[in-house]
Design a protein around this motif. Sequence first.
Motif, PDB file in Angstrom:
ATOM      1  N   LEU A  65       0.848  -1.183   0.000  1.00 35.45           N
ATOM      2  CA  LEU A  65       0.000   0.000   0.000  1.00 35.45           C
ATOM      3  C   LEU A  65       0.889   1.240   0.000  1.00 35.45           C
ATOM      4  CD1 LEU A  65      -2.910   1.158   0.221  1.00 35.45           C
ATOM      5  CD2 LEU A  65      -2.545   1.191   2.698  1.00 35.45           C
ATOM      6  N   ALA A  66       0.663   2.144  -0.955  1.00 31.23           N
ATOM      7  CA  ALA A  66       1.457   3.371  -1.045  1.00 31.23           C
ATOM      8  C   ALA A  66       0.681   4.594  -0.570  1.00 31.23           C
ATOM      9  CB  ALA A  66       1.925   3.587  -2.479  1.00 31.23           C
ATOM     10  N   GLY A  67      -0.641   4.519  -0.572  1.00 29.48           N
ATOM     11  CA  GLY A  67      -1.447   5.661  -0.155  1.00 29.48           C
ATOM     12  C   GLY A  67      -2.894   5.487  -0.560  1.00 29.48           C
ATOM     13  N   TRP A  68      -3.645   6.569  -0.414  1.00 34.77           N
ATOM     14  CA  TRP A  68      -5.041   6.610  -0.845  1.00 34.77           C
ATOM     15  C   TRP A  68      -5.197   7.787  -1.790  1.00 34.77           C
ATOM     16  CZ3 TRP A  68      -9.263   3.476   0.455  1.00 34.77           C
ATOM     17  CH2 TRP A  68      -8.973   2.446   1.364  1.00 34.77           C
ATOM     18  N   ARG A  69      -5.957   7.574  -2.860  1.00 38.03           N
ATOM     19  CA  ARG A  69      -6.213   8.636  -3.844  1.00 38.03           C
ATOM     20  C   ARG A  69      -7.706   8.937  -3.845  1.00 38.03           C
ATOM     21  NH1 ARG A  69      -3.689   7.992  -9.666  1.00 38.03           N
ATOM     22  NH2 ARG A  69      -1.872   8.252  -8.333  1.00 38.03           N
ATOM     23  N   PHE A  70      -8.023  10.219  -3.825  1.00 39.00           N
ATOM     24  CA  PHE A  70      -9.403  10.690  -3.877  1.00 39.00           C
ATOM     25  C   PHE A  70      -9.584  11.494  -5.157  1.00 39.00           C
ATOM     26  CE2 PHE A  70      -8.183  10.213   0.475  1.00 39.00           C
ATOM     27  CZ  PHE A  70      -9.312   9.849   1.186  1.00 39.00           C
ATOM     28  N   LEU A  71     -10.666  11.239  -5.890  1.00 37.78           N
ATOM     29  CA  LEU A  71     -10.998  12.104  -7.014  1.00 37.78           C
ATOM     30  C   LEU A  71     -11.665  13.350  -6.438  1.00 37.78           C
ATOM     31  CD1 LEU A  71     -12.372   9.601  -9.688  1.00 37.78           C
ATOM     32  CD2 LEU A  71     -10.116  10.643  -9.546  1.00 37.78           C
ATOM     33  N   ILE A  72     -11.271  14.513  -6.930  1.00 37.70           N
ATOM     34  CA  ILE A  72     -11.845  15.775  -6.460  1.00 37.70           C
ATOM     35  C   ILE A  72     -12.879  16.213  -7.491  1.00 37.70           C
ATOM     36  CG2 ILE A  72     -11.389  18.148  -5.758  1.00 37.70           C
ATOM     37  CD1 ILE A  72     -10.068  15.995  -3.952  1.00 37.70           C
ATOM     38  N   ARG A  73     -14.127  16.252  -7.042  1.00 38.33           N
ATOM     39  CA  ARG A  73     -15.231  16.555  -7.945  1.00 38.33           C
ATOM     40  C   ARG A  73     -15.718  17.980  -7.727  1.00 38.33           C
ATOM     41  NH1 ARG A  73     -18.014  13.730 -11.155  1.00 38.33           N
ATOM     42  NH2 ARG A  73     -17.275  11.754 -10.362  1.00 38.33           N
ATOM     43  N   CYS A  74     -15.931  18.657  -8.851  1.00 46.29           N
ATOM     44  CA  CYS A  74     -16.580  19.957  -8.878  1.00 46.29           C
ATOM     45  C   CYS A  74     -17.711  19.834  -9.880  1.00 46.29           C
ATOM     46  CB  CYS A  74     -15.621  21.062  -9.318  1.00 46.29           C
ATOM     47  SG  CYS A  74     -14.402  21.462  -8.081  1.00 46.29           S
ATOM     48  N   ALA A  75     -18.898  20.144  -9.420  1.00 45.30           N
ATOM     49  CA  ALA A  75     -20.089  20.028 -10.263  1.00 45.30           C
ATOM     50  C   ALA A  75     -20.237  18.582 -10.728  1.00 45.30           C
ATOM     51  CB  ALA A  75     -20.039  21.013 -11.406  1.00 45.30           C
ATOM     52  N   ASP A  76     -20.161  18.342 -12.030  1.00 47.84           N
ATOM     53  CA  ASP A  76     -20.474  17.014 -12.546  1.00 47.84           C
ATOM     54  C   ASP A  76     -19.265  16.193 -12.979  1.00 47.84           C
ATOM     55  OD1 ASP A  76     -19.815  18.592 -14.669  1.00 47.84           O
ATOM     56  OD2 ASP A  76     -21.379  17.825 -15.996  1.00 47.84           O
ATOM     57  N   ARG A  77     -18.043  16.638 -12.647  1.00 47.74           N
ATOM     58  CA  ARG A  77     -16.884  15.866 -13.107  1.00 47.74           C
ATOM     59  C   ARG A  77     -15.716  15.986 -12.136  1.00 47.74           C
ATOM     60  NH1 ARG A  77     -12.805  18.546 -16.031  1.00 47.74           N
ATOM     61  NH2 ARG A  77     -13.097  20.776 -16.039  1.00 47.74           N
ATOM     62  N   ALA A  78     -14.810  15.027 -12.258  1.00 48.98           N
ATOM     63  CA  ALA A  78     -13.577  15.066 -11.472  1.00 48.98           C
ATOM     64  C   ALA A  78     -12.628  16.045 -12.156  1.00 48.98           C
ATOM     65  CB  ALA A  78     -12.947  13.680 -11.396  1.00 48.98           C
ATOM     66  N   VAL A  79     -12.106  17.008 -11.401  1.00 49.51           N
ATOM     67  CA  VAL A  79     -11.204  18.008 -11.972  1.00 49.51           C
ATOM     68  C   VAL A  79      -9.758  17.799 -11.544  1.00 49.51           C
ATOM     69  CG1 VAL A  79     -13.002  19.755 -12.216  1.00 49.51           C
ATOM     70  CG2 VAL A  79     -11.642  19.669 -10.111  1.00 49.51           C
ATOM     71  N   ALA A  80      -9.557  17.016 -10.500  1.00 48.07           N
ATOM     72  CA  ALA A  80      -8.213  16.778  -9.975  1.00 48.07           C
ATOM     73  C   ALA A  80      -8.275  15.539  -9.089  1.00 48.07           C
ATOM     74  CB  ALA A  80      -7.711  17.986  -9.190  1.00 48.07           C
ATOM     75  N   ALA A  81      -7.150  15.229  -8.495  1.00 48.98           N
ATOM     76  CA  ALA A  81      -7.086  14.140  -7.523  1.00 48.98           C
ATOM     77  C   ALA A  81      -6.204  14.590  -6.367  1.00 48.98           C
ATOM     78  CB  ALA A  81      -6.522  12.873  -8.159  1.00 48.98           C
ATOM     79  N   ALA A  82      -6.419  13.978  -5.231  1.00 51.86           N
ATOM     80  CA  ALA A  82      -5.609  14.242  -4.046  1.00 51.86           C
ATOM     81  C   ALA A  82      -5.068  12.913  -3.560  1.00 51.86           C
ATOM     82  CB  ALA A  82      -6.440  14.898  -2.954  1.00 51.86           C
TER      83      ALA A  82
END
Length: 194
Positions: A65-82
């Motif tokens: 396991l290297a980490g956890w990734r979250f999709l960052i959503r604005c309105a109706d789509r993912a614009v970035a990841a954290a």
Amino acid sequence: MPLHVPPAPAPALRSVLTALGSPTAVREARTPSLLHAQGPATPELPLPVHVLDGVDAAGVPATRLAGWRFLIRCADRAVAAAETMLTPDGWAFSRFFEGPYVASTERALRQAETITQPYQPRLLSIPGLYMLTLWLHGDCTADGATGHPAGTDLLVPLAPAPPGIAAHRPHRVAELLPVLTHRVTPAPLLGSPA
């Protein structure tokens, strides 16, 4: 069938929420999509990120396991990841990013939701090939932070995929892993014993 997304560790989610709430963290991330996002940005679809370190003599993949990734959503789509990473003090925010893997991950997850068999989604990074796959684990009750790819699990290469490997085409681990292992293993030098 809906995917069974494993819950992220609460401190990992808190660290992402704190970073999203920090103008300094968002500004220093230099992700134009996140900087210019209209409306609230919310972290969704936490996926454990595992790294393929190799395959042992018995053919069992060694992952960590290297980490956890979250999709960052604005309105109706993912614009970035954290991404978050495990530190000696616990889970901590690592970075925001954007690029082709954000949209490719979102696309692969939508594609996976149409499969009739239930799966637990994870990400599997193969550093030797600069490759990232959506790993669909067959044991939906498993701890997302542990385990190894089973032969019947599916790997969906994300775009951009290495030459000769089709992005967004699901492959059984038992079929794709030998191909990937062969590509990662360096060829013996000429004149050296095999």
